[in-house]
Enzyme design. Structure first.
Site, PDB file in Angstrom:
ATOM      1  N   ILE A  99       0.842  -1.196   0.000  1.00  0.00           N
ATOM      2  CA  ILE A  99       0.000   0.000   0.000  1.00  0.00           C
ATOM      3  C   ILE A  99       0.877   1.246   0.000  1.00  0.00           C
ATOM      4  CG2 ILE A  99      -1.685   1.367   1.306  1.00  0.00           C
ATOM      5  CD1 ILE A  99      -2.739  -1.292   2.444  1.00  0.00           C
ATOM      6  N   SER A 204      -3.786   0.581   8.849  1.00  0.00           N
ATOM      7  CA  SER A 204      -3.438  -0.781   9.281  1.00  0.00           C
ATOM      8  C   SER A 204      -4.648  -1.505   9.861  1.00  0.00           C
ATOM      9  CB  SER A 204      -2.329  -0.729  10.328  1.00  0.00           C
ATOM     10  OG  SER A 204      -1.231   0.038   9.880  1.00  0.00           O
ATOM     11  N   ASN A 205      -4.895  -2.689   9.334  1.00  0.00           N
ATOM     12  CA  ASN A 205      -6.036  -3.482   9.805  1.00  0.00           C
ATOM     13  C   ASN A 205      -5.675  -4.311  11.031  1.00  0.00           C
ATOM     14  OD1 ASN A 205      -8.326  -2.970   8.158  1.00  0.00           O
ATOM     15  ND2 ASN A 205      -7.253  -3.899   6.440  1.00  0.00           N
ATOM     16  N   ASP A 236     -14.190   1.689   1.436  1.00  0.00           N
ATOM     17  CA  ASP A 236     -15.564   1.189   1.423  1.00  0.00           C
ATOM     18  C   ASP A 236     -16.461   2.103   0.594  1.00  0.00           C
ATOM     19  OD1 ASP A 236     -14.817  -0.913   3.163  1.00  0.00           O
ATOM     20  OD2 ASP A 236     -15.107   0.392   4.906  1.00  0.00           O
ATOM     21  N   HIS A 263     -15.040  -1.165   9.584  1.00  0.00           N
ATOM     22  CA  HIS A 263     -14.254  -1.432   8.381  1.00  0.00           C
ATOM     23  C   HIS A 263     -13.887  -2.914   8.287  1.00  0.00           C
ATOM     24  CE1 HIS A 263     -11.735  -0.522   4.971  1.00  0.00           C
ATOM     25  NE2 HIS A 263     -10.618  -0.886   5.584  1.00  0.00           N
TER      26      HIS A 263
END
Length: 406
Positions: A99, A204-205, A236, A263
């Site tokens: 990313i 960051s997930n 989204d 999210h």
């Protein structure tokens, strides 16, 4: 960007130079001194069907150029400084990743960025060298490893954090928790010490947990400003706009679908009834679109078959949010985005919804989006709350070093 992603607007703002950035084309009688080989013309024309900014943002950015021209009090062509005075510093933490690299490229293209700081634990010097050859005004500097993290953050206006491990086939966002939670905690500690007043964009997930982690870290350091901490859920919205435009065969630049909740999975709730321009959906279309938007990340992970996750679309969406933040910092009074932030719209402490951005961060919440929901949306909203609540609490517990079930 493909030719299909280009928009169009026509304005005259005095004399500016011909440049093309993020789908924006500007024309002028002087060369752009920060760009080479650009020819001149006499007006500004934004030619785009959809830059990563979106229709409203393209128009707003155009108006921003108008204001800048007026502020300069241009008396003659001779006195013109044919450039946008970029003055903001942006740091991308995790800039060598899947990313980070395309995100850094898109941010480098912004006329509002003067300095771009790229940080990662390795391989960032090559990324910075590569980007530094792009003839856009911002200066690119690399910073490698924990010992240079503080320097990467000093004086920064916007911090973007895409650092962490990507999703792999069969992996949920929750599986990423232990690794990415620790990374975000460490990075936000450095932000708190070196640029506590910056806008902080968390990519960051799992965002539903990493944003609460960041909030707790900032609280512990005594520098928490809930108006400046954002979970980037723009992807989204980007997906919802794209899928709706495809499904209903409408012009993509005109489509705007607010997305609320969180999210991840069912916590992502596109409010299709609030789509602009107004379009009608069958019950079947609503369910199909909602599920596709919720599972779009998995769609990409499976399509890449182990080679990565949604890096390019995420970079595009994050760049849009960065540009919106920069416009707000620059004084634009008409900037709206969806984001996962501290909120009082529901009983949950964090919630994604449309917000108005200003120089000091969040200026307002658009609570009208949550009014007049359809039965389907109301039920989906109630259904997402327990999962979102658990993710938020998990992040808070991690930040406070309480036992958590990973």
């Amino acid at each position: 960007m493909t030719s299909a992603s280009i928009a169009s607007c026509n304005v005259k703002v005095g004399v500016v130079s011909k440049m093309k950035l993020s789908g924006l084309q500007m024309n002028s009688t002087h060369d752009f001194r920060n760009f080479s080989g650009l020819k001149a013309a006499a007006s500004v024309s934004c030619e785009s069907e959809s830059s990563f900014l979106g229709k409203d943002s393209v128009i707003a950015l155009r108006n921003s150029y108008e204001r800048r021209a007026v502020k300069q009090n241009i008396q003659s062509v001779a006195s013109l400084q044919p450039k946008v005075e970029a003055s903001f510093k942006v740091a991308v933490l995790g800039a060598a990743g899947g990313i980070g690299q395309p995100l850094a490229l898109l941010v480098k293209m912004s006329p509002l960025v003067s300095n771009l700081h790229l940080y990662d634990i390795a391989n960032v010097k090559g990324v910075a060298a590569d980007l530094s050859h792009c003839n856009t005004p911002s200066e690119v500097l690399p910073f490698t490893g924990p010992e240079q993290l503080g320097d990467a953050l000093k004086g920064v206006d916007v911090v973007v954090i895409p650092a962490g491990v990507p999703r792999k086939p069969g992996m949920t966002r929750d599986d990423l928790f232990n690794i990415n939670a620790g990374i975000v905690k460490t990075l936000v500690e450095a932000v708190a010490e070196n640029c506590p007043d910056a806008f902080i964009h968390i990519i960051s997930n799992p965002v539903n947990s990493t944003v609460p982690i960041a909030a707790e870290v900032l609280k512990q350091r005594g520098v928490y400003n809930p108006k400046k901490l954002f979970g980037v859920t723009t992807l989204d919205v980007v997906r919802a706009n794209t899928f709706v435009a495809q499904k209903k065969n409408v012009k993509l630049i005109d489509v705007d679908v607010p997305v609320i909740g969180g999210h991840a999975g069912i916590t992502i709730l596109p409010l299709l009834s609030k789509t602009r321009p107004s379009v009608s959906f069958t019950n079947e279309e609503i369910e199909q679109l909602t599920v596709r938007i919720q599972n779009a990340g998995t769609e990409v992970v499976e399509a890449k078959a182990g080679a990565g996750s949604a890096t390019l679309s995420m970079a595009y969406a994050a760049a849009r949010f960065v540009e919106s933040s920069l416009r707000a910092l620059d004084g634009d009074s008409d900037v709206y985005e969806c984001s996962f932030v501290q909120s009082e719209l529901t009983e949950l402490p964090f919630f994604a919804s449309r917000i108005k951005l200003g120089k000091n961060g969040i200026e307002a919440f658009l609570n009208s989006d949550l009014q007049g929901l359809t039965d389907y949306e109301s039920k989906a909203l109630e259904a997402l709350k327990p999962e979102l609540k658990a993710s938020i609490e998990k992040g808070i517990a991690f930040a406070n070093k309480q036992p958590v079930n990973a």
